[in-house]
Design a protein around this motif. Structure first.
Motif, short mmCIF file in Angstrom:
data_model
loop_
_atom_site.label_atom_id
_atom_site.label_comp_id
_atom_site.label_asym_id
_atom_site.label_seq_id
_atom_site.Cartn_x
_atom_site.Cartn_y
_atom_site.Cartn_z
N GLU A 92 23.11 9.55 5.58
CA GLU A 92 24.51 9.13 5.66
C GLU A 92 24.72 7.78 4.97
O GLU A 92 23.81 6.96 4.86
CB GLU A 92 24.97 9.05 7.10
N THR A 93 25.96 7.58 4.52
CA THR A 93 26.34 6.36 3.82
C THR A 93 27.04 5.40 4.76
O THR A 93 27.98 5.79 5.48
CB THR A 93 27.27 6.69 2.64
N THR A 94 26.61 4.16 4.76
CA THR A 94 27.26 3.11 5.54
C THR A 94 28.27 2.37 4.68
O THR A 94 27.94 1.90 3.59
CB THR A 94 26.22 2.11 6.08
N GLY A 95 29.49 2.25 5.17
CA GLY A 95 30.51 1.46 4.50
C GLY A 95 30.64 0.11 5.19
O GLY A 95 30.74 0.05 6.42
N ILE A 96 30.62 -0.96 4.43
CA ILE A 96 30.81 -2.31 4.95
C ILE A 96 32.03 -2.90 4.25
O ILE A 96 32.03 -3.05 3.03
CB ILE A 96 29.58 -3.19 4.72
N ILE A 97 33.06 -3.20 5.04
CA ILE A 97 34.30 -3.74 4.47
C ILE A 97 34.49 -5.17 4.96
O ILE A 97 34.45 -5.44 6.16
CB ILE A 97 35.51 -2.89 4.88
N GLY A 98 34.67 -6.08 4.03
CA GLY A 98 35.02 -7.46 4.37
C GLY A 98 36.53 -7.59 4.41
O GLY A 98 37.18 -7.59 3.36
N ARG A 99 37.09 -7.70 5.61
CA ARG A 99 38.55 -7.74 5.77
C ARG A 99 39.04 -9.19 5.79
O ARG A 99 38.45 -10.04 6.46
CB ARG A 99 38.95 -7.04 7.07
N LEU A 100 40.12 -9.44 5.07
CA LEU A 100 40.70 -10.78 5.02
C LEU A 100 42.03 -10.74 4.31
O LEU A 100 42.36 -9.76 3.64
CB LEU A 100 39.76 -11.74 4.30
N ARG A 129 33.76 -3.70 -5.40
CA ARG A 129 33.00 -2.57 -4.85
C ARG A 129 31.55 -2.69 -5.31
O ARG A 129 31.28 -2.76 -6.50
CB ARG A 129 33.60 -1.24 -5.32
N ILE A 130 30.65 -2.75 -4.34
CA ILE A 130 29.22 -2.88 -4.62
C ILE A 130 28.51 -1.71 -3.94
O ILE A 130 28.70 -1.47 -2.74
CB ILE A 130 28.65 -4.21 -4.08
N GLU A 131 27.71 -0.98 -4.69
CA GLU A 131 26.99 0.17 -4.16
C GLU A 131 25.49 -0.04 -4.30
O GLU A 131 25.00 -0.33 -5.39
CB GLU A 131 27.43 1.46 -4.87
N ILE A 132 24.80 0.11 -3.19
CA ILE A 132 23.34 -0.01 -3.17
C ILE A 132 22.78 1.37 -2.85
O ILE A 132 22.99 1.89 -1.73
CB ILE A 132 22.86 -1.05 -2.15
N ILE A 177 27.84 1.15 0.74
CA ILE A 177 28.97 0.77 -0.12
C ILE A 177 29.68 -0.41 0.52
O ILE A 177 30.13 -0.32 1.67
CB ILE A 177 29.94 1.94 -0.32
N VAL A 178 29.77 -1.50 -0.20
CA VAL A 178 30.41 -2.72 0.28
C VAL A 178 31.69 -2.96 -0.51
O VAL A 178 31.66 -2.94 -1.75
CB VAL A 178 29.47 -3.94 0.14
N THR A 179 32.79 -3.17 0.20
CA THR A 179 34.06 -3.46 -0.47
C THR A 179 34.74 -4.65 0.20
O THR A 179 34.60 -4.87 1.40
CB THR A 179 35.02 -2.25 -0.43
N THR A 180 35.45 -5.41 -0.58
CA THR A 180 36.24 -6.53 -0.07
C THR A 180 37.14 -7.00 -1.21
O THR A 180 37.26 -6.32 -2.23
CB THR A 180 35.34 -7.66 0.45
N HIS A 181 37.79 -8.14 -1.05
CA HIS A 181 38.56 -8.69 -2.16
C HIS A 181 38.48 -10.20 -2.18
O HIS A 181 38.16 -10.84 -1.18
CB HIS A 181 40.02 -8.19 -2.14
#
Length: 311
Positions: A67-75, A51-54, A119-123
């Motif tokens: 507003e907050t933009t969420g960016i999810i890297g799906r895989l 989880r990375i928050e800018i 907010i960027v999330t992935t795994h």
């Protein structure tokens, strides 16, 4: 200019020892940026959620209205070791998401902070399993979709851009990036004119659409066909979710190595950054809210599509 960031991130991830901590370390020292990782173990192995928050200048972290933009890297995974050697096509979504965070973090040091938070999330999993799928083999994941949504869908997100490699099909015959219609609370809504405009601007080409079906917005595990997991965040989110698909002209397995195109990942990275700029500034309408409310009023809630059927 996101290609440099993509190349650095790909070099970091194309490693049998890739980990969430290595990604977090990439963001050490950046002001207005926080990064964390959590290891989760499932029946098929483990993965590191990131989880990375800018923080934006007028975002929620600063007590502002943006507003907050969420960016999810799906895989499923970055690699399928030991079955496959190297970075797999399925990892492009994670690479694009992390690259977008990396670029935004560097922008913040140069005075180019966005109005809204991002907010960027992935795994990160370099040794995920594979599973059969038509027309080509899919990557599987060490953990189930519930765990993914728990760690990747964040309450503070007002709009979610879900980036996923979407090459293992015969319905998108275009190399580059295609976007889905917005999905909100079980409704597949009309395409956002603002998102189409932004995609055409960053690609320099007519916008490409990702065709989706009702099956695609239902949870994994219900026995029906899904084009892939690109819209699984919509199962857990109350806010609009848009799929950002990295595509190819031919059907490419998610488990294929040597199939990642750096310029296409950079295109997806630039697209989500430009959307985040406009979401925070209030100049991008992802969903026509009055029309959505009218649909719910006329036809009722469709949230049941986000649940698994009764036994």
């Amino acid at each position: 200019m996101a290609l440099k960031h993509v190349l650095e991130v790909l070099d970091l991830l194309d490693d049998g020892a890739a980990s969430g901590q290595r990604v977090v370390d990439l963001f050490a020292g950046f002001e207005h940026v926080t990064a964390s990782t959590t290891t989760v173990t499932g029946e098929k192995g483990s993965t590191d959620f990131i989880r990375i928050e800018i923080a934006g200048t007028e975002g929620k972290k600063a007590g502002g209205p943006a507003e907050t933009t969420g960016i999810i890297g799906r895989l499923g995974g970055l690699g399928a070791r030991p079955t496959r050697i190297g970075f797999v096509s399925d990892g492009d979504g994670a690479a694009a998401a992390i690259s977008s965070a990396y670029k935004l973090a560097e922008m913040s040091t140069r005075g180019d902070r966005l109005p809204g938070d991002v907010i960027v999330t992935t795994h990160v999993c370099p040794d995920a399993p594979t599973r059969p799928h038509q027309p080509v083999e899919f990557m599987d994941s060490p953990v189930d979709i519930l765990a993914m949504n728990t760690h990747e869908v964040v309450d503070e997100m007002d709009v979610i851009l879900s980036i996923d490699t979407t090459k293992g099909n015969r319905v998108v015959n275009h190399r580059g990036v295609a976007i889905s219609a917005p999905v909100k609370q079980g409704y597949i809504l009309k395409y956002s004119e603002d998102l189409l405009r932004i995609l055409e601007t960053v690609s320099g080409q007519p916008a490409q659409a990702l065709p989706i079906s009702t099956q695609d917005i239902t949870p994994y595990g219900n026995g029906v066909y899904h084009i892939n997991s690109i819209l699984q965040p919509a199962v857990a989110a109350e806010v609009p979710v848009v799929g950002v698909a990295i595509t190819a002209q031919s059907a490419v397995p998610g488990s294929a190595t040597g199939a990642s195109h750096e310029v296409d990942i950079a295109l997806a990275t630039r697209f989500v950054i430009e959307v985040a700029k406009e979401v925070g500034a209030g100049t991008c309408e992802v969903v026509d809210e009055p029309e959505f409310e009218s649909l719910v009023s006329m036809y009722g809630s469709m949230k049941h599509l986000s649940t698994l059927p009764n036994a």
